[in-house]
Design a protein around this motif. Structure first.
Motif, PDB file in Angstrom:
ATOM      1  N   GLN A 238      63.074 -55.852 -91.747  1.00 35.07           N
ATOM      2  CA  GLN A 238      63.296 -57.302 -91.649  1.00 35.07           C
ATOM      3  C   GLN A 238      64.267 -57.771 -92.735  1.00 35.07           C
ATOM      4  N   LEU A 239      64.138 -57.155 -93.911  1.00 36.08           N
ATOM      5  CA  LEU A 239      65.072 -57.513 -94.984  1.00 36.08           C
ATOM      6  C   LEU A 239      66.481 -57.034 -94.642  1.00 36.08           C
ATOM      7  N   LEU A 240      66.581 -55.843 -94.053  1.00 38.28           N
ATOM      8  CA  LEU A 240      67.908 -55.356 -93.645  1.00 38.28           C
ATOM      9  C   LEU A 240      68.534 -56.306 -92.624  1.00 38.28           C
ATOM     10  N   THR A 241      67.726 -56.820 -91.711  1.00 39.58           N
ATOM     11  CA  THR A 241      68.241 -57.782 -90.724  1.00 39.58           C
ATOM     12  C   THR A 241      68.807 -59.014 -91.434  1.00 39.58           C
ATOM     13  N   LYS A 242      68.101 -59.491 -92.470  1.00 36.97           N
ATOM     14  CA  LYS A 242      68.603 -60.651 -93.226  1.00 36.97           C
ATOM     15  C   LYS A 242      69.920 -60.315 -93.922  1.00 36.97           C
ATOM     16  N   ILE A 243      69.983 -59.101 -94.451  1.00 41.62           N
ATOM     17  CA  ILE A 243      71.211 -58.670 -95.140  1.00 41.62           C
ATOM     18  C   ILE A 243      72.381 -58.664 -94.158  1.00 41.62           C
ATOM     19  N   ILE A 244      72.127 -58.137 -92.959  1.00 42.54           N
ATOM     20  CA  ILE A 244      73.181 -58.070 -91.931  1.00 42.54           C
ATOM     21  C   ILE A 244      73.614 -59.489 -91.546  1.00 42.54           C
ATOM     22  N   GLU A 245      72.632 -60.364 -91.351  1.00 44.71           N
ATOM     23  CA  GLU A 245      72.954 -61.742 -90.950  1.00 44.71           C
ATOM     24  C   GLU A 245      73.663 -62.499 -92.075  1.00 44.71           C
ATOM     25  N   ALA A 246      73.337 -62.131 -93.314  1.00 39.41           N
ATOM     26  CA  ALA A 246      73.967 -62.812 -94.449  1.00 39.41           C
ATOM     27  C   ALA A 246      75.461 -62.530 -94.523  1.00 39.41           C
ATOM     28  N   ILE A 247      75.913 -61.425 -93.914  1.00 39.77           N
ATOM     29  CA  ILE A 247      77.371 -61.173 -93.912  1.00 39.77           C
ATOM     30  C   ILE A 247      77.996 -61.589 -92.576  1.00 39.77           C
ATOM     31  N   GLY A 248      77.249 -62.378 -91.819  1.00 36.92           N
ATOM     32  CA  GLY A 248      77.832 -62.971 -90.613  1.00 36.92           C
ATOM     33  C   GLY A 248      77.767 -62.105 -89.373  1.00 36.92           C
ATOM     34  N   LEU A 249      76.924 -61.069 -89.393  1.00 41.42           N
ATOM     35  CA  LEU A 249      76.788 -60.194 -88.221  1.00 41.42           C
ATOM     36  C   LEU A 249      75.366 -60.278 -87.683  1.00 41.42           C
ATOM     37  N   LYS A 250      75.192 -59.718 -86.495  1.00 39.97           N
ATOM     38  CA  LYS A 250      73.849 -59.579 -85.923  1.00 39.97           C
ATOM     39  C   LYS A 250      73.476 -58.103 -85.948  1.00 39.97           C
ATOM     40  N   ARG A 251      72.192 -57.830 -85.866  1.00 37.67           N
ATOM     41  CA  ARG A 251      71.756 -56.424 -85.829  1.00 37.67           C
ATOM     42  C   ARG A 251      72.397 -55.678 -84.681  1.00 37.67           C
TER      43      ARG A 251
END
Ligand code: SF4
Length: 266
Positions: free
Chosen positions: A137-150
């Protein structure tokens, strides 16, 4: 530009700032930095560049895209499925006996950004998907924080089966399982790799250097720029290091943005 158009533009900018603040807050970062976000479309069409980025450990002289002749999405999906079928019956190491599910990897077969983690944990073993527990879940937030989706990226691990009790991978397990990861990278042909944690970084870079000294800069993995950063599971135990990961991921975001900018000028 008319007043209405200016209002619309301002609303759009404010909305983008609000989204970024929310993402950074969600990721646990208090400071705000602004730069061009990487859009799904632009990250797809990026061309490779290492301009202004120090790349270390270059040993092969290869460049992104040199790895394989696989080109189409359909072809990649087919080859990945064939590889998954091969792995589903793999018992090369003892983890094949203790796993509930093999965790192959998931995401966009044409991803420009590919994450490599360590090994499945309990949740991943139960669901057969990588990074689905709290660290996921944290990795998903990290991905979204750089403007991408999982769904924009590809995620895989060094080991495809869970080590009992989440113990560290053994050297012989890594040796036996690594060919699968190497094949995945060869098929997906990412423009940028991101190694999450000690085992992924040390294995892909063939080094014993600690992750704390490897993180924060791009290395070279067979011609592919590779960022090293802390594993999300480590961040759950050491939240103070989230800011370091955010710094690392901003470099990945900017790198992808630079690639898409170059592409749009072609
Ligand atoms: S960890 Fe890798 S090598 Fe070991 S059984 Fe699973 S897929 Fe095979």
């Amino acid at each position: 530009m008319s007043i209405d158009e200016i209002k619309k533009e301002l609303a759009s900018i404010l909305n983008a700032v609000k989204t970024r603040i929310e993402m950074e807050k969600g990721f646990g970062i208090d400071t705000l930095t602004l730069s061009k976000p990487v859009t799904e479309c632009s990250s797809r069409s990026a061309k490779s560049s290492t301009k202004n980025k120090p790349i270390e450990h270059s040993t092969t002289g290869k460049h992104p895209g040199d790895q394989t002749s696989v080109t189409g999405k359909g072809e990649r999906i087919q080859i990945l499925e064939a590889l998954q079928n091969e792995m589903l019956v793999c018992h090369k190491c003892l983890l094949g006996k203790t796993r509930t599910h093999l965790v192959f990897g998931s995401g966009n077969p044409e991803a420009h950004l590919m994450f490599v983690g360590e090994a499945p944990g309990r949740d991943e073993d139960l669901q057969g998907e990588p990074f689905v527990g709290r660290a996921g879940q944290l990795l998903t937030k990290i991905i979204e924080a750089i403007g991408l989706k999982r769904s924009d990226v590809y995620i895989a691990n060094v080991l495809k089966c869970r080590p009992p009790g989440n113990r560290n991978p053994l050297p012989e397990e890594i040796v036996l399982c690594m060919p699968y990861l190497l094949k995945q990278i060869e098929i997906i042909q990412p423009k940028v790799l991101c190694a999450l944690g000690t085992f992924a970084a040390q294995t892909l870079l063939n080094t014993k250097a600690p992750v704390g000294t490897l993180r924060g800069r791009f290395h070279d993995y067979n011609g592919i720029p590779m960022m090293v950063t802390f594993h999300p599971a480590y961040l759950l135990r050491n939240p103070n290091d989230k800011a370091k990961v955010w710094e690392d991921m901003k470099k990945v975001r900017d790198f992808l943005g630079e690639l898409s900018g170059k592409d749009s000028k072609r």
